[in-house]
Design a protein around this motif. Structure first.
Motif, short mmCIF file in Angstrom:
data_model
loop_
_atom_site.label_atom_id
_atom_site.label_comp_id
_atom_site.label_asym_id
_atom_site.label_seq_id
_atom_site.Cartn_x
_atom_site.Cartn_y
_atom_site.Cartn_z
N ARG A 212 1.16 -3.61 -10.78
CA ARG A 212 1.71 -2.27 -10.98
C ARG A 212 1.37 -1.36 -9.80
NH1 ARG A 212 -0.37 -3.07 -16.47
NH2 ARG A 212 1.34 -3.65 -17.84
N ARG A 213 0.12 -1.43 -9.35
CA ARG A 213 -0.28 -0.60 -8.23
C ARG A 213 0.49 -0.99 -6.96
NH1 ARG A 213 -5.40 -0.89 -10.44
NH2 ARG A 213 -5.89 -2.73 -9.20
N GLU A 214 0.63 -2.30 -6.75
CA GLU A 214 1.35 -2.75 -5.55
C GLU A 214 2.80 -2.29 -5.58
OE1 GLU A 214 2.52 -6.88 -3.20
OE2 GLU A 214 1.57 -6.96 -5.17
N ALA A 215 3.45 -2.40 -6.74
CA ALA A 215 4.85 -1.98 -6.84
C ALA A 215 5.00 -0.49 -6.58
CB ALA A 215 5.40 -2.33 -8.23
N ARG A 293 12.67 -3.10 6.13
CA ARG A 293 11.53 -3.97 5.79
C ARG A 293 10.76 -3.41 4.59
NH1 ARG A 293 10.89 -3.98 11.46
NH2 ARG A 293 9.20 -2.46 11.29
N GLU A 294 10.52 -2.11 4.58
CA GLU A 294 9.78 -1.51 3.47
C GLU A 294 10.56 -1.65 2.16
OE1 GLU A 294 6.82 -0.60 3.45
OE2 GLU A 294 6.32 -0.39 5.56
N ASN A 299 11.32 -4.18 -3.14
CA ASN A 299 12.10 -5.03 -4.05
C ASN A 299 11.30 -6.26 -4.47
OD1 ASN A 299 14.19 -3.23 -3.77
ND2 ASN A 299 15.27 -4.42 -2.21
N ARG A 300 10.57 -6.85 -3.51
CA ARG A 300 9.76 -8.02 -3.84
C ARG A 300 8.69 -7.68 -4.87
NH1 ARG A 300 4.98 -9.13 -3.02
NH2 ARG A 300 4.74 -7.34 -1.64
#
Length: 334
Positions: A212-215, A293-294, A299-300
Motif C-alpha cells: 500500500r505504501r509503495e503504491a 517511467r514514473e 501502474n506496476r
C-alpha cells in the motif's frame, strides 16, 4: 575555469539530486481541511462520552434499586460496554489530536516552500513553473573574475535552497510517519502485521502494508513527474511564441531597410531565443520520458496491490537500474 566543490547530498525515496531544479510548489491537501477533519473526530469523541456515562451509571445501579439475575447480567454487560466505549472515546480524542498536529505540520511545510521561493528569488536564481533552477554548469574560458564570482555566489545560493528543500521534505516525511504511528496506536490497526494473506515478489514475502505504501508513493511521484512535464511543455510553447515574434520583428526591420546594427541586434536576439528553445525542448523530452517511467512504476505498484488483495500471488520481475554516479559540482562542471 572556476570550480565550486560540494559534498554529495544523498536523498532517500526521491529523485532529487544536487543540480536539479528544486520544486517549491505546494500540492498536498490543504491544512485547513485536515484540521477540520481532526476537529470532527474530536467532536465524535465528545459524543461517545455520553455513552460512557450511560454505561457507567447502568453498571453501578445498586442492589436496592434493581436486584436479581437479570439485574446482575445487565450490570455485567454494561460494565463491559463501559470499558469498550471509554477506550473508543480515548482513541478518538488521541486520533483527533494527531490529525490536528499533522495539519500544523503541513501548514508549516507550505509556509516553508513559500519562503524558499522568496529566498531563491531574492538571490537572483531563475524561478519558473514553481521550480528554482540551478545556475549554468560552466563558464566560458574568457569569463572575467567578476563573472566567476557571481557564478560562484549563484551556486552557493542554490546549495542553500537545496539544503532547505531537503530539510523541509525530511521534516514532512517524519511527521507523516508519526501520524501513521498514531493511527496504528489509536485505531488498533496494524497493516504490517496482517499475516492472513501474503504475496510473493522477487522470492520474498511482501506484506500488504508495504504494498500500500509503495503504491501511494509511486502514484504521488507519477503526479509530480506529469506536473513537471506539463510545466516543461508550457515553457517550450512560450519560448516558441517569443521566437516567432522575434523573427517577425527581424523580417520587418529587414523590409524597412533598418540600420545594420539594429538588424544585427535583432538577429542575435533570435539566435539566443532559438538556443533557449532547443534547450527547453530537450528538457521537455526528458521530463516527458521521466513521467512515462514514473507512470509505468505507478501502474506496476497498483497491479501488485490489486493482485495481493485478490489473493493472487504475483511474481514481479524488475530491471535493476545502474547505480547513479556520485553527483557534485566538481563532477558536473568537469
Amino acid at each position: 575555469m572556476t570550480r565550486v566543490a560540494a559534498d554529495a547530498l544523498e536523498t532517500q525515496q526521491s529523485g532529487l539530486r544536487f543540480g536539479d531544479p528544486i520544486g517549491c510548489g505546494y500540492h498536498w491537501t490543504e491544512p485547513d481541511e485536515i484540521d477540520s477533519y481532526g476537529d470532527s473526530v474530536r467532536r465524535l469523541a465528545n459524543r461517545v462520552e455520553l455513552a460512557v456515562d450511560a454505561f457507567e451509571r447502568t453498571a453501578t445501579i445498586s442492589e436496592d434499586v434493581f436486584s436479581g439475575e437479570a439485574a446482575d447480567t445487565l450490570r455485567e454487560r454494561a460494565g463491559r460496554r463501559h470499558e469498550e466505549s471509554a477506550s473508543v472515546r480515548d482513541n478518538l480524542r488521541g486520533l483527533g489530536r494527531a490529525i490536528n498536529v499533522y495539519s500544523d505540520v503541513l501548514r508549516r511545510h507550505r509556509q516553508g516552500l513559500e519562503e524558499l521561493r522568496v529566498f531563491g528569488a531574492s538571490k537572483g536564481l531563475e524561478i519558473r513553473g514553481n521550480r528554482i533552477w540551478p545556475p549554468v554548469e560552466t563558464l566560458p574560458g574568457d569569463a572575467t573574475q567578476k563573472q566567476a564570482d557571481a557564478w560562484e555566489n549563484d551556486w552557493k545560493a542554490y546549495q542553500e535552497c537545496f539544503e532547505a528543500k531537503i530539510a523541509l521534505r525530511d521534516a514532512r516525511r517524519a511527521s507523516t510517519k508519526d501520524l501513521v504511528k498514531a493511527l496504528a496506536d489509536y485505531a488498533g490497526v496494524r497493516p504490517d502485521k496482517d499475516t492472513a494473506k501474503l504475496v510473493v515478489a522477487q522470492h520474498q514475502q511482501v506484506r500488504f502494508g508495504d504494498l500500500r505504501r509503495e503504491a501511494a508513493e509511486e502514484a504521488m511521484e507519477a503526479v509530480e513527474a506529469h506536473d513537471a512535464a506539463d510545466a516543461a511543455r508550457a515553457t517550450v510553447e512560450a519560448l516558441r511564441r517569443r521566437e516567432q515574434t522575434a523573427l517577425g520583428d527581424l523580417e520587418d526591420l529587414a523590409m524597412a531597410d533598418a540600420p545594420a546594427d539594429q538588424i544585427k541586434a535583432q538577429a542575435d536576439k533570435v539566435a539566443a531565443l532559438h538556443r533557449e528553445l532547443a534547450e527547453a525542448r530537450a528538457e521537455a523530452r526528458e521530463a516527458t520520458a521521466t513521467a512515462q517511467r514514473e507512470q509505468a512504476e505507478a501502474n506496476r505498484a497498483a497491479r501488485n496491490l490489486e493482485a495481493a488483495e485478490q489473493g493472487r500471488p504475483r511474481i514481479v520481475g524488475r530491471t535493476v537500474p545502474s547505480p547513479l554516479p556520485v553527483t557534485n559540482l566538481q563532477d558536473r562542471l568537469g
